[in-house]
Design a protein around this motif. Structure first.
Motif, PDB file in Angstrom:
ATOM      1  N   GLU B  92       1.097  -1.723  -0.482  1.00 49.58           N
ATOM      2  CA  GLU B  92       0.379  -0.171   0.344  1.00 49.58           C
ATOM      3  C   GLU B  92       1.591   1.420   0.094  1.00 49.58           C
ATOM      4  O   GLU B  92       0.447   1.869  -1.005  1.00 49.58           O
ATOM      5  N   GLY B  96      -0.791   2.715  -2.627  1.00 52.90           N
ATOM      6  CA  GLY B  96      -1.824   4.046  -2.111  1.00 52.90           C
ATOM      7  C   GLY B  96      -3.133   2.591  -1.030  1.00 52.90           C
ATOM      8  O   GLY B  96      -2.846   1.531  -1.671  1.00 52.90           O
ATOM      9  N   GLN B  99      -5.756  -0.394  -2.899  1.00 48.72           N
ATOM     10  CA  GLN B  99      -5.090  -0.857  -4.094  1.00 48.72           C
ATOM     11  C   GLN B  99      -4.528  -1.943  -3.762  1.00 48.72           C
ATOM     12  O   GLN B  99      -3.878  -2.982  -4.832  1.00 48.72           O
ATOM     13  N   SER B 137      -0.547   4.013  -9.316  1.00 47.04           N
ATOM     14  CA  SER B 137      -0.371   3.763  -8.160  1.00 47.04           C
ATOM     15  C   SER B 137      -1.190   4.914  -7.688  1.00 47.04           C
ATOM     16  O   SER B 137      -0.861   6.284  -8.551  1.00 47.04           O
ATOM     17  N   TYR B 138      -1.938   5.102  -6.487  1.00 45.08           N
ATOM     18  CA  TYR B 138      -2.683   6.433  -5.903  1.00 45.08           C
ATOM     19  C   TYR B 138      -1.892   6.700  -4.614  1.00 45.08           C
ATOM     20  O   TYR B 138      -2.282   7.426  -3.898  1.00 45.08           O
ATOM     21  N   SER B 139      -0.662   6.538  -4.017  1.00 40.19           N
ATOM     22  CA  SER B 139      -0.387   7.011  -3.281  1.00 40.19           C
ATOM     23  C   SER B 139       0.910   8.260  -3.681  1.00 40.19           C
ATOM     24  O   SER B 139       2.135   7.882  -4.766  1.00 40.19           O
ATOM     25  N   ARG B 140       1.215   9.082  -2.844  1.00 37.27           N
ATOM     26  CA  ARG B 140       1.988  10.178  -2.666  1.00 37.27           C
ATOM     27  C   ARG B 140       3.242   9.771  -2.987  1.00 37.27           C
ATOM     28  O   ARG B 140       4.324  10.929  -3.155  1.00 37.27           O
ATOM     29  N   ARG B 145       2.875   7.321  -9.443  1.00 34.56           N
ATOM     30  CA  ARG B 145       1.125   8.178  -9.228  1.00 34.56           C
ATOM     31  C   ARG B 145       0.864   8.538 -10.517  1.00 34.56           C
ATOM     32  O   ARG B 145       1.059   9.215 -10.743  1.00 34.56           O
TER      33      ARG B 145
END
Lengths: 414, 205
Positions: B92, B96, B99, B137-140, B145
């Motif tokens: 994650e 994210g 996800q 990816s939605y992770s900052r 991303r």
């Protein structure tokens, strides 16, 4: 006596100092030239870290060798490709003959794998044939470094750059050329290999703690990236075995195509040797090259192509003629960098280099001294990429046997 | 060279930028992808990215069957090749929150891997077409991303983009991530012979 005569066997060889304005000559020349003033700094910039060893030069640009185009094309390039084809015929015979495979000291576990890699035409990347050649007459084959040849970077790139810069500085004629299409051909062949196996990655590998081998692998990684293919690296010692029987890199990624600067005869005898078959790796060099990197190749060539002008008479130990008046060179079936080689005259060893090799037996080759230029014995390495001749490298040594302490000199064609 | 040499025996050109080591920026794993995407070449083809099966079918209703087959292939390929993590948190962190999904490999081990975010399809009108899973990816914390990426880290651009030009290699099978059980099975001959100290080291010849 090691030398046939104390005199320079090449009476006609000239030592020329300074700028180049030479009369037409058919001989190969050793010519002195000023070094490029900042080449060490340049070496740093390009990551060439092994140009000097223990304070002794390895890369030596205080002189260069000069050839004519005819010498290169007729005496080196054509024989290189011809001998390569002869070597492939040897492979074709050996892979289907158990007796020969045994004579070549190849472990039985790998007989089928070698035959398969040969039948599948697994592509080869490169080889280096070593020749004694003095600028006239025929080049004589010493051996075939078909599995893990080095001095590739200094040949394909560094001597190319040297010529480029010496021409631009006005120290060499604009008409100067070099027998050296190595880098161009390597990029092309690496792309071909990736397409052949339908892969987007080629892993590269060599042993830890060897700056020179790491430099060679790095060079091939650069060529691979130039071909648009990803080129991750893993040290030989760090290769892993997965639960599913594949080899892995340190990120646990499966290795599906691997260039290994590490001899097949070692890998086949080590712990992971038994896992090679199941790991289903596309190997560079392919496993059929175990037959060529083996000194047993030399007596086989002589048997199949007796009296070929570029070959030296060679024998297996068991087939050695009982009375030989000519001196012989005794070489271990497996050896590297001139280790464990002795010159024998009337049953007595004259030169004997130390080393860790020889337990698998020896072969014998008629003694043919290297040509001498001034105080230097000169050996020519002739490169193949795939099946094509691709350039030469020149090594000089104060000793008769070229070892890994020999110096590397650039060359030109004019 | 002012005088072109007709039968030149040396490499015509060498990319010095590639060979330079000191000033060259260290290539990230992404570096290669950007080269592949910008290099002009005959080897590239048009590909489309769909976020799910319905997306594909609604855009190409007459090719619903191919859409479904390609989708199933991509899902299978994603299971095999997606990056695998031992901890959900590690997965994650890269992709994210929410996800990642758990995955049990054939050998019985449990892993976490990102959901397949879409699948990429080569030209469906040709008789042979290829599909390949893509992730995002939605992770900052991730350089990926809102970018499309392949299982092995090739980047195909912003996720709003659905038409991409890719190398044919984009569809070749990707390496499986494997659990390593043992290392050090190669290299022992060097240790045995190195007391002879090939002076510069090295086992080439």
């Amino acid at each position: 006596m090691v030398h046939q005569s104390e005199q320079n066997p090449l009476g006609a060889v000239q030592e020329v100092v300074g700028e180049v304005s030479l009369p037409f000559t058919i001989h190969m020349l050793r010519i002195q030239i000023p070094e490029r003033p900042h080449w060490r700094q340049k070496a740093e910039e390009f990551g060439f870290h092994f140009h000097t060893f223990d304070g002794e030069p390895y890369w030596d640009e205080t002189a260069y060798y000069q050839f004519s185009l005819e010498q290169i094309e007729n005496d080196i390039e054509a024989p290189t490709e011809e001998i390569h084809q002869m070597c492939l015929e040897v492979v074709d015979n050996v892979v289907k003959d158990e007796e020969l495979l045994r004579l070549f000291q190849i472990p039985e576990l790998f007989w089928q794998q070698i035959a398969d890699s040969w039948r599948n035409k697994d592509p080869s990347l490169y080889s280096r044939l070593d020749f004694a050649y003095q600028g006239k007459g025929v080049a004589k084959l010493y051996e075939n470094n078909a599995d893990t040849p080095t001095s590739l970077y200094e040949s394909g790139f560094w001597q190319w750059l040297w010529l480029e810069e010496q021409v631009n500085r006005g120290k060499l004629s604009r008409g100067s050329d070099q027998f050296n299409s190595l880098q161009e051909k390597l990029v092309h062949q690496l792309r071909y290999i990736a397409e052949h196996y339908r892969v987007s990655h080629i892993h590269f590998s060599c042993c830890e703690d060897t700056q020179e081998d790491r430099g060679t692998a790095q060079y091939l990684q650069d060529c691979t990236r130039e071909a648009g293919i990803d080129a991750p690296f893993v040290f030989i010692e760090n290769i892993g075995l997965s639960e599913t029987g594949f080899f892995t890199d340190t990120h646990d990624h499966t290795i599906d195509t691997l260039f290994k600067l590490y001899p097949w005869e070692f890998m086949q005898r080590e712990d992971f040797g038994e896992h090679i078959e199941a790991a289903q790796v596309n190997w560079i060099e392919p496993m059929w090259k175990s037959v060529l990197s083996n000194k047993a190749l030399l007596p086989m060539l002589w048997k199949m192509f007796p009296n070929h002008p570029n070959l030296l008479p060679s024998w297996f130990e068991s087939e050695l003629p009982t009375s030989s008046s000519t001196p012989l060179v005794k070489k271990p079936i497996f050896s590297r960098e001139g280790a464990n080689i002795s010159v024998i005259e009337q049953g007595k060893a004259h030169i004997n280099t130390g080393g860790p090799y020889g337990e698998e037996g020896y072969i014998y080759q008629a003694y043919c001294p290297l040509p001498k230029f001034g105080d230097n014995y000169t050996l020519i390495g002739s490169w193949l990429v795939g099946d094509q001749a691709a350039g030469i490298s020149i090594r000089e040594d104060a000793s008769m046997i070229t070892q890994d302490t020999s110096r590397y000199l650039p060359h030109i064609i004019l | 060279m002012t005088n072109p040499i007709i039968h030149q025996k040396r490499s015509a050109q060498i990319n010095l930028g590639r060979m330079r080591k000191v000033f060259a920026p260290k290539p990230l794993s992404l570096g290669v992808a950007s080269i592949m995407l910008t290099a002009c070449g005959d080897n590239r083809e048009q590909a489309m990215i769909f976020t799910n099966l319905q997306d594909c079918v609604s855009q190409m209703p007459e090719q619903a069957e191919q859409c479904e087959l390609a989708y199933r292939n991509a899902l299978e390929e994603a299971q095999r090749t997606a990056p695998k993590y031992a901890e959900q948190s590690a997965c994650e962190y890269e992709f994210g929150a929410g996800q990642c999904t758990s995955y049990r490999s054939n050998d019985g081990n449990s892993w976490f891997m990102p959901f397949m975010a879409g699948y990429m399809l080569s030209n469906l009108s040709s008789s042979r077409y290829y599909s390949s899973p893509v992730f995002t990816s939605y992770s900052r914390y991730s350089p990926y991303r809102y970018r499309w990426i392949s299982a092995d880290g090739y980047e195909y651009g912003d996720i709003r983009k659905r038409r991409v030009k890719v190398s044919k290699k984009a569809f070749s099978p990707k390496p499986t991530v494997s659990k390593t059980i043992k290392r050090g099975g190669f290299g022992s001959s060097v240790r045995a012979k190195s007391s002879w100290g090939s002076s510069r080291g090295g086992w080439g010849g």
